[in-house]
Design a protein around this motif. Structure first.
Motif, PDB file in Angstrom:
ATOM      1  N   ILE A   1      -2.092  -6.731  -4.221  1.00  0.00           N
ATOM      2  CA  ILE A   1      -2.880  -6.348  -3.047  1.00  0.00           C
ATOM      3  C   ILE A   1      -4.180  -7.142  -3.019  1.00  0.00           C
ATOM      4  O   ILE A   1      -4.590  -7.658  -1.973  1.00  0.00           O
ATOM      5  CB  ILE A   1      -3.149  -4.831  -3.044  1.00  0.00           C
ATOM      6  CG1 ILE A   1      -1.860  -4.071  -2.716  1.00  0.00           C
ATOM      7  CG2 ILE A   1      -4.251  -4.464  -2.049  1.00  0.00           C
ATOM      8  CD1 ILE A   1      -1.960  -2.564  -2.883  1.00  0.00           C
TER       9      ILE A   1
ATOM     10  N   LYS B   1       0.834  -1.206   0.000  1.00  0.00           N
ATOM     11  CA  LYS B   1       0.000   0.000   0.000  1.00  0.00           C
ATOM     12  C   LYS B   1       0.867   1.253   0.000  1.00  0.00           C
ATOM     13  O   LYS B   1       0.544   2.232  -0.671  1.00  0.00           O
ATOM     14  CB  LYS B   1      -0.961  -0.014   1.178  1.00  0.00           C
ATOM     15  CG  LYS B   1      -2.077  -1.002   0.999  1.00  0.00           C
ATOM     16  CD  LYS B   1      -3.293  -0.576   1.775  1.00  0.00           C
ATOM     17  CE  LYS B   1      -4.426  -1.516   1.432  1.00  0.00           C
ATOM     18  NZ  LYS B   1      -5.610  -0.804   1.087  1.00  0.00           N
TER      19      LYS B   1
ATOM     20  N   GLN C   1       2.200   1.565  -3.465  1.00  0.00           N
ATOM     21  CA  GLN C   1       1.145   2.043  -4.359  1.00  0.00           C
ATOM     22  C   GLN C   1       0.985   3.561  -4.234  1.00  0.00           C
ATOM     23  O   GLN C   1       0.846   4.262  -5.243  1.00  0.00           O
ATOM     24  CB  GLN C   1      -0.172   1.346  -4.025  1.00  0.00           C
ATOM     25  CG  GLN C   1      -1.300   1.694  -4.965  1.00  0.00           C
ATOM     26  CD  GLN C   1      -2.599   1.017  -4.557  1.00  0.00           C
ATOM     27  OE1 GLN C   1      -2.880   0.840  -3.373  1.00  0.00           O
ATOM     28  NE2 GLN C   1      -3.390   0.628  -5.529  1.00  0.00           N
TER      29      GLN C   1
END
Length: 67
Positions: free
Chosen positions: A50, A22, A25
């Motif tokens: 993910i 995350k 990202q």
């Protein structure tokens, strides 16, 4: 990361990996917005990984609840 590799990990390891992805990202989105991102396909890879991790974690959680 392949799903077979993820199946061998514990739920805690999956959560650690999810947090790391995350963050990656988020960094990729910032790079894309500022025009610095060269490998645009990496965004797609991270997003799919993910999703894989979330799916496998949910399966492990359901299996633990059943037992």
């Amino acid at each position: 990361m392949k799903a077979s590799e993820l199946h061998t990990k514990s739920v805690d390891e999956l959560n650690d990996e999810l947090g790391r992805l995350k963050k990656e990202q988020l960094n990729l989105r910032f790079q894309q917005a500022s025009g610095q991102l060269e490998k645009t396909a990496r965004i797609r890879e991270v997003r799919r990984t993910i999703a894989r991790i979330k799916t496998i974690a949910a399966q492990k959680h359901a299996a633990a609840a059943k037992a």
